[in-house]
Design a protein around this motif. Structure first.
Motif, short mmCIF file in Angstrom:
data_model
loop_
_atom_site.label_atom_id
_atom_site.label_comp_id
_atom_site.label_asym_id
_atom_site.label_seq_id
_atom_site.Cartn_x
_atom_site.Cartn_y
_atom_site.Cartn_z
N ASP B 64 0.81 -1.22 0.00
CA ASP B 64 0.00 0.00 0.00
C ASP B 64 0.84 1.26 0.00
OD1 ASP B 64 -2.24 -1.55 0.06
OD2 ASP B 64 -2.43 -1.51 2.26
N THR B 65 1.92 1.23 0.74
CA THR B 65 2.77 2.42 0.88
C THR B 65 4.23 1.99 0.74
OG1 THR B 65 3.06 2.07 3.25
CG2 THR B 65 1.18 3.46 2.58
N HIS B 66 5.10 2.99 0.55
CA HIS B 66 6.53 2.67 0.52
C HIS B 66 6.96 2.01 1.83
CE1 HIS B 66 10.80 2.73 0.09
NE2 HIS B 66 10.91 3.42 1.21
N GLU B 67 6.51 2.59 2.93
CA GLU B 67 6.91 2.07 4.23
C GLU B 67 6.53 0.59 4.37
OE1 GLU B 67 5.13 4.03 7.59
OE2 GLU B 67 6.48 3.05 9.01
N GLY B 79 19.44 -4.78 4.22
CA GLY B 79 19.65 -3.40 3.76
C GLY B 79 18.67 -2.42 4.37
N GLU B 80 19.07 -1.16 4.31
CA GLU B 80 18.17 -0.06 4.70
C GLU B 80 17.29 0.24 3.49
OE1 GLU B 80 16.02 2.24 6.01
OE2 GLU B 80 17.56 2.55 7.55
N VAL B 81 16.07 -0.25 3.51
CA VAL B 81 15.16 -0.03 2.38
C VAL B 81 14.19 1.09 2.68
CG1 VAL B 81 13.59 -1.13 0.74
CG2 VAL B 81 15.38 -2.50 1.84
N GLN B 82 13.82 1.23 3.96
CA GLN B 82 12.82 2.26 4.31
C GLN B 82 13.29 3.65 3.91
OE1 GLN B 82 10.95 1.95 8.25
NE2 GLN B 82 11.74 -0.14 8.42
N LYS B 83 14.57 3.92 4.09
CA LYS B 83 15.08 5.27 3.80
C LYS B 83 15.57 5.42 2.36
CE LYS B 83 16.40 6.63 8.47
NZ LYS B 83 17.52 6.52 9.41
N LEU B 84 15.37 4.39 1.55
CA LEU B 84 15.77 4.49 0.14
C LEU B 84 14.94 5.59 -0.53
CD1 LEU B 84 17.49 3.15 -2.12
CD2 LEU B 84 15.55 1.65 -2.56
N GLY B 85 15.62 6.56 -1.13
CA GLY B 85 14.92 7.69 -1.73
C GLY B 85 14.31 7.33 -3.08
N ILE B 86 13.32 8.09 -3.48
CA ILE B 86 12.73 7.90 -4.81
C ILE B 86 13.81 8.12 -5.87
CG2 ILE B 86 11.08 8.89 -6.46
CD1 ILE B 86 9.26 9.48 -4.02
N GLY B 87 13.86 7.21 -6.85
CA GLY B 87 14.84 7.35 -7.93
C GLY B 87 16.22 6.81 -7.58
N ARG B 88 16.29 6.10 -6.45
CA ARG B 88 17.59 5.55 -6.05
C ARG B 88 17.58 4.03 -6.04
NH1 ARG B 88 21.24 9.25 -3.22
NH2 ARG B 88 20.33 11.31 -3.36
N THR B 112 6.15 5.81 -8.06
CA THR B 112 4.83 5.33 -7.63
C THR B 112 4.93 4.76 -6.22
OG1 THR B 112 4.41 4.74 -9.93
CG2 THR B 112 2.88 3.86 -8.28
N ASP B 113 4.10 5.25 -5.32
CA ASP B 113 4.21 4.84 -3.91
C ASP B 113 3.88 3.36 -3.73
OD1 ASP B 113 4.83 5.54 -1.25
OD2 ASP B 113 2.70 5.55 -0.74
N GLY B 114 4.58 2.71 -2.80
CA GLY B 114 4.27 1.32 -2.46
C GLY B 114 4.85 0.31 -3.41
N ARG B 115 5.85 0.70 -4.20
CA ARG B 115 6.47 -0.24 -5.14
C ARG B 115 7.99 -0.22 -4.95
NH1 ARG B 115 2.75 -1.61 -9.27
NH2 ARG B 115 4.33 -2.08 -10.84
N LEU B 116 8.59 -1.39 -5.00
CA LEU B 116 10.05 -1.53 -4.97
C LEU B 116 10.44 -2.45 -6.13
CD1 LEU B 116 10.63 -2.09 -1.16
CD2 LEU B 116 11.46 -0.12 -2.48
N ASN B 117 11.19 -1.91 -7.07
CA ASN B 117 11.65 -2.74 -8.19
C ASN B 117 12.87 -3.54 -7.76
OD1 ASN B 117 9.67 -1.58 -9.78
ND2 ASN B 117 11.07 -0.06 -10.68
#
Lengths: 123, 372
Positions: B64-67, B79-88, B112-117
């Motif tokens: 639902d969300t990035h978090e 890894g630190e994924v929560q603090k991964l910035g958009i476009g990084r 797009t919020d809530g997605r991790l490629n």
């Protein structure tokens, strides 16, 4: 001068009482750029089919087998210093070793140029 | 045999370019083109090489969300994924419950919020996906992007080549990505790669991958490069090849990729095998991945024993060969930690002979990334 070949892609040709051994141009092409070669020491003896030398490309190491039985009489230090010669002139300047055969009749069991060409194309 | 292998969107192009094809990760892949491994390698370091890496697994973790997505993935990676910035983008590792590495993967955060490629190794992707499906917490799901292709354009001219078609590509910094149009092809372009050179990894719809490859190859500075040179380039760059330098027994601390373990994660734990990994971080691991420079000219290949100078076995080579840019043999492997210091004299057992070598820093060739 007749050149004979093994199924492992070594070639052999007579040079006086000795036989000169190398790897075929087809083998060199298959290996790609050769970056290292290890040749046996003068005086060592091998039976036909023994591991005798090693040729390495960037990717992999390949064994070279004694095409006939005999004693190593001379090694080509120029090709050790400059392994890329194998890609340039596998059948000539990039010969590996000269052997004194212990059973010269073994050479008759090898393939001639036409038979090897056919073998290499179909293997 | 050949008909049972999978193919990438570039298969036809590989054949038309005269590639020598081999099986890799279940795919029929080019190991080299007519230029050959040596020249393909050197060309990449001098100008630019184009690699087909479409066999790699592209997927997205959706929540639902990035978090929520980040917290879900963090249950399986250190890894630190929560603090991964958009476009990084960053490198991380998928861990088993013993803290061993199941795969190394890239994770990136799109707008797009809530997605991790994620991009995972081709040889591991089915196992990775099954593991993620089984282990991702409720509320997070894996979606495969099997209909996408992936190209890598690597080398000092890569930026100029790509900028010809998409000027904004040159502005992307190392380990960042952007969705841009190359010609009329929509692509997700990430700055980075697996050679140590500046370059890009370019994801497109599979239908567009061949068109993009042909567009890039039309540039005289670009040569197609096969898996052979991909391996020698990554080895010189000091990078791991999964299944060789990393495996399910090896932790990220032993693998000398402890940078994949986030600072907060070191305090909090909460990833598989955390007890072992945190203990290794505190006390040091029993073994460590190191760079090795053989003193002579003989390459030491994977599996060669590593000995101390008194002949005691201390480890094993996991990748080794000839480094075309180094101009000599290079290797990496694992040694017990007391022998891991840079400069330590060791020996490598090659065809029964102990050859002198030395532990060395990696990379073997300097990284040349674009950090802006």
């Amino acid at each position: 001068m007749t050149i004979m070949y093994t199924k492992d892609h070594e070639w052999v040709r007579a040079d006086g009482d000795l036989y000169v051994v190398g790897i075929s141009a087809h083998a060199a092409e298959q290996l790609g750029d050769v970056v290292f070669i290890e040749l046996p020491e003068v005086g060592k003896t091998f039976a036909k089919g023994d591991d005798m030398a090693v040729v390495e490309s960037v990717k992999a190491a390949s064994d070279v087998y004694a095409p006939i039985s005999g004693e190593i009489m001379e090694v080509n230090s120029a090709v050790v210093d400059e392994p890329a010669k194998i890609n340039e002139d596998a059948m000539g300047a990039a010969w590996f070793i000269k052997m004194k055969p212990s059973n010269a009749s073994e050479i008759e069991a090898l393939m001639d140029e036409a038979a090897y060409k056919d073998f290499a194309e179909n293997s | 045999m050949a008909q049972t292998l999978k193919t990438t969107p570039l298969h036809e192009l590989h054949l038309s370019l005269g590639a020598k094809m081999v099986e890799f990760a279940g795919y029929d892949m080019p190991v080299q083109y007519p230029l050959g491994v040596m020249k393909e390698h050197l060309h990449t370091r001098e100008k630019a090489g184009l690699f087909d890496v479409s066999h790699m697994g592209q997927a997205v973790i959706v929540s639902d969300t990035h978090e929520a997505a980040a917290k879900a993935l963090e249950t399986l990676v250190p890894g630190e994924v929560q603090k991964l910035g958009i476009g990084r983008q960053r490198l991380t590792v998928l861990l088993n419950d013993s803290g061993g590495i199941l795969d190394d993967l890239m994770v990136s955060r799109p707008p797009t919020d809530g997605r991790l490629n994620i991009v995972v190794n081709g040889a591991c992707k089915e196992d990775d996906y099954a593991y993620l499906d089984a282990r991702l917490p409720a509320g997070a799901n894996l979606e495969r992007f099997d209909n996408r292709g992936l190209l890598a354009l690597q080398g000092p001219k890569a930026s100029a080549v790509l900028a010809k078609h998409a000027p904004e590509a040159a502005e992307i910094k190392f380990m960042r990505f952007a969705e841009i149009e190359i010609g009329d092809i929509m692509a997700v372009v990430t700055r980075g790669g697996y050679t140590g050179e500046d370059g890009f990894e370019i994801s497109t719809w599979a239908d567009d991958t061949q068109k993009l490859a042909r567009l890039l190859l039309d540039d005289d500075r670009v040569e197609p490069v096969g898996l052979g040179a991909r391996d020698s380039l990554r080895l010189e760059a000091g990078m791991c090849l999964y299944g060789h330098d990393l495996n399910p027994e090896i932790s990220p601390v032993e693998g000398n990729i402890a940078f994949t373990i986030g600072k907060r994660r070191r305090e909090e734990g909460g990833f598989p095998g955390a007890a072992r990994i945190l203990r290794e971080l505190a006390d040091g691991p029993a073994r460590l991945r190191v760079g090795i420079l053989p003193t002579g000219r003989a390459p030491a290949r994977e599996g060669a024993k590593i000995q101390s100078t008194d002949g005691t076995d201390i480890g094993v080579v996991t990748s080794g060969g000839f480094g075309p840019s180094v101009g000599g043999p290079v290797a990496m492997g694992y040694v017990s930690t007391e022998h891991a210091a840079t400069g330590t004299d060791i020996q490598l057992v090659v065809r029964g002979k102990a050859l002198p070598a030395r532990i060395t820093d990696m990379p073997f060739t300097p990284h040349r990334y674009f950090r802006g």
